[in-house]
Design a protein around this motif. Structure first.
Motif, short mmCIF file in Angstrom:
data_model
loop_
_atom_site.label_atom_id
_atom_site.label_comp_id
_atom_site.label_asym_id
_atom_site.label_seq_id
_atom_site.Cartn_x
_atom_site.Cartn_y
_atom_site.Cartn_z
N SER A 121 68.02 209.78 36.26
CA SER A 121 69.44 210.02 36.74
C SER A 121 70.34 210.15 35.67
O SER A 121 71.45 211.08 35.47
N ARG A 122 70.18 209.39 34.47
CA ARG A 122 70.95 209.59 33.27
C ARG A 122 70.90 211.11 32.67
O ARG A 122 71.83 211.84 32.37
N ALA A 123 69.62 211.56 32.65
CA ALA A 123 69.32 213.02 32.17
C ALA A 123 69.89 214.04 33.03
O ALA A 123 70.68 215.22 32.69
N ALA A 124 70.13 213.68 34.45
CA ALA A 124 70.78 214.74 35.41
C ALA A 124 72.22 214.94 35.17
O ALA A 124 72.93 215.89 35.05
N VAL A 125 72.92 213.50 34.93
CA VAL A 125 74.27 213.56 34.45
C VAL A 125 74.53 214.19 33.15
O VAL A 125 75.41 214.93 32.98
N ARG A 126 73.70 214.10 32.08
CA ARG A 126 73.78 214.77 30.77
C ARG A 126 73.65 216.21 31.01
O ARG A 126 74.43 216.81 30.38
N ALA A 127 72.87 216.72 31.99
CA ALA A 127 72.72 218.00 32.04
C ALA A 127 73.92 218.84 32.69
O ALA A 127 74.00 220.02 32.50
N GLY A 128 74.91 217.82 33.16
CA GLY A 128 76.19 218.40 33.86
C GLY A 128 77.16 218.50 32.84
O GLY A 128 78.49 218.66 33.14
N ARG A 129 76.94 218.28 31.59
CA ARG A 129 78.15 218.20 30.36
C ARG A 129 79.04 219.27 30.41
O ARG A 129 80.21 219.15 30.48
N PRO A 130 78.72 220.55 30.60
CA PRO A 130 79.53 221.83 30.76
C PRO A 130 80.57 221.54 31.83
O PRO A 130 81.75 221.96 31.68
N VAL A 131 80.07 221.07 32.89
CA VAL A 131 81.15 221.25 33.98
C VAL A 131 82.10 219.90 33.93
O VAL A 131 83.50 220.15 33.97
N VAL A 132 81.34 218.80 33.14
CA VAL A 132 82.43 217.78 32.75
C VAL A 132 83.47 218.33 31.87
O VAL A 132 84.74 217.62 31.85
N ALA A 133 82.69 218.73 30.80
CA ALA A 133 83.95 219.14 29.54
C ALA A 133 84.77 220.22 30.27
O ALA A 133 85.99 219.99 29.59
N GLY A 134 84.46 220.98 30.96
CA GLY A 134 85.75 221.87 31.60
C GLY A 134 86.78 221.01 32.30
O GLY A 134 87.96 221.47 32.38
N LEU A 135 86.38 219.97 32.93
CA LEU A 135 87.44 219.14 33.66
C LEU A 135 88.23 218.36 32.56
O LEU A 135 89.45 217.97 32.99
N GLU B 103 92.24 213.69 36.88
CA GLU B 103 90.89 214.19 36.85
C GLU B 103 90.50 214.30 35.36
O GLU B 103 89.36 214.09 34.90
N ALA B 104 91.22 214.66 34.48
CA ALA B 104 90.96 215.00 33.02
C ALA B 104 90.53 213.43 32.40
O ALA B 104 89.45 213.56 31.67
N GLU B 105 91.26 212.40 32.63
CA GLU B 105 90.82 211.11 31.69
C GLU B 105 89.09 210.61 32.17
O GLU B 105 88.69 210.11 31.37
N PRO B 106 89.13 210.78 33.72
CA PRO B 106 87.67 210.23 33.94
C PRO B 106 86.87 211.08 33.58
O PRO B 106 85.65 210.70 33.06
N ALA B 107 87.02 212.58 33.35
CA ALA B 107 86.12 213.46 32.76
C ALA B 107 85.83 212.97 31.09
O ALA B 107 84.79 213.08 30.76
N ARG B 108 87.01 212.77 30.52
CA ARG B 108 86.87 212.20 29.05
C ARG B 108 85.99 210.90 28.95
O ARG B 108 84.87 210.78 28.15
N ARG B 109 86.13 209.91 30.01
CA ARG B 109 85.42 208.92 30.11
C ARG B 109 83.86 209.12 30.15
O ARG B 109 83.25 208.34 29.44
N LEU B 110 83.82 209.98 31.06
CA LEU B 110 82.47 210.51 31.08
C LEU B 110 81.59 211.23 29.82
O LEU B 110 80.65 210.88 29.84
N LEU B 111 82.21 211.66 29.45
CA LEU B 111 81.91 212.50 28.23
C LEU B 111 81.64 211.35 27.16
O LEU B 111 80.39 211.58 26.48
N ARG B 112 82.39 210.63 26.98
CA ARG B 112 82.23 209.43 26.10
C ARG B 112 80.98 208.57 26.35
O ARG B 112 79.96 208.32 25.60
N ALA B 113 80.74 208.24 27.71
CA ALA B 113 79.49 207.57 28.02
C ALA B 113 78.20 208.28 27.96
O ALA B 113 77.37 207.88 27.37
N MET B 114 78.30 209.62 28.15
CA MET B 114 77.21 210.44 27.81
C MET B 114 76.72 210.36 26.18
O MET B 114 75.52 210.54 25.85
N ASP B 115 77.92 210.24 25.44
CA ASP B 115 77.63 210.13 23.93
C ASP B 115 77.12 208.66 23.55
O ASP B 115 76.47 208.50 22.61
N GLU B 116 77.75 207.59 24.20
CA GLU B 116 77.48 206.30 23.78
C GLU B 116 76.23 205.87 24.28
O GLU B 116 75.52 205.14 23.63
#
Length: 160
Positions: A118-132, A140-153
């Motif tokens: 599940s974590r790998a599948a979320v990380r695979a969507g990084r380009p979509v999230v980065a676009g948001l 929309e932008a703030e939850p996308a930034r939080r998700l990118l931080r989570a992917m990195d953390e």
């Protein structure tokens, strides 16, 4: 969606995941209230109580990412928050770690793999999230930034 055998998968609460395609369709094609309710129901199935994933979670993630990136979906913030919860989920790994030294315990053999996938599948969507993150809509932008931080953390899980 038809390639996934939803009826053979279990959700986070160990119930059959056959309802997932219906919920995804409600998110995609329903009005705002219908879509938001469907996200809540879907969250119970794929990431119960915001920390417990199921066997059906990883196969669901690409559809969540596709919906989050679609221009017409009204509940992107909720989808991004759900994806962040999925990314941060580690309950099964913690439970498995607590019984790892007990050779008599055979529980938690497949569940940590659900989290890792599940974590790998979320990380695979990084380009979509980065676009948001550049959305003109802050909700929309703030939850996308939080998700990118989570992917990195959050670290990748060790191989089981």
């Amino acid at each position: 969606m038809s390639r996934v055998r939803w009826d053979a998968l279990r959700g986070a609460q160990q119930v059959r995941a056959a309802e997932i395609p219906v919920l995804l369709s409600r998110i995609a094609y329903g009005d705002e209230d219908t879509a938001r309710l469907a996200v809540e129901d879907l969250a119970d199935c794929v990431c119960w109580s915001e920390f417990l994933v199921g066997e059906a979670t990883a196969p669901t993630v690409p559809f969540l990412l596709e919906l989050a990136g679609a221009p017409h979906v009204p509940c992107k913030a909720e989808l991004l928050e759900l994806l962040e919860h999925i990314c941060r989920a580690e309950q099964w790994h913690r439970a498995a770690s607590s019984v790892r030294d007990d050779k008599r315990c055979t529980a938690y053999r497949e569940q940590p793999c659900w989290e890792a996938a599940s974590r790998a599948a979320v990380r695979a969507g990084r380009p979509v999230v980065a676009g948001l993150t550049s959305s003109v809509r802050p909700e929309e932008a703030e939850p996308a930034r939080r998700l990118l931080r989570a992917m990195d953390e959050v670290p990748s899980f060790p191989e089981a």
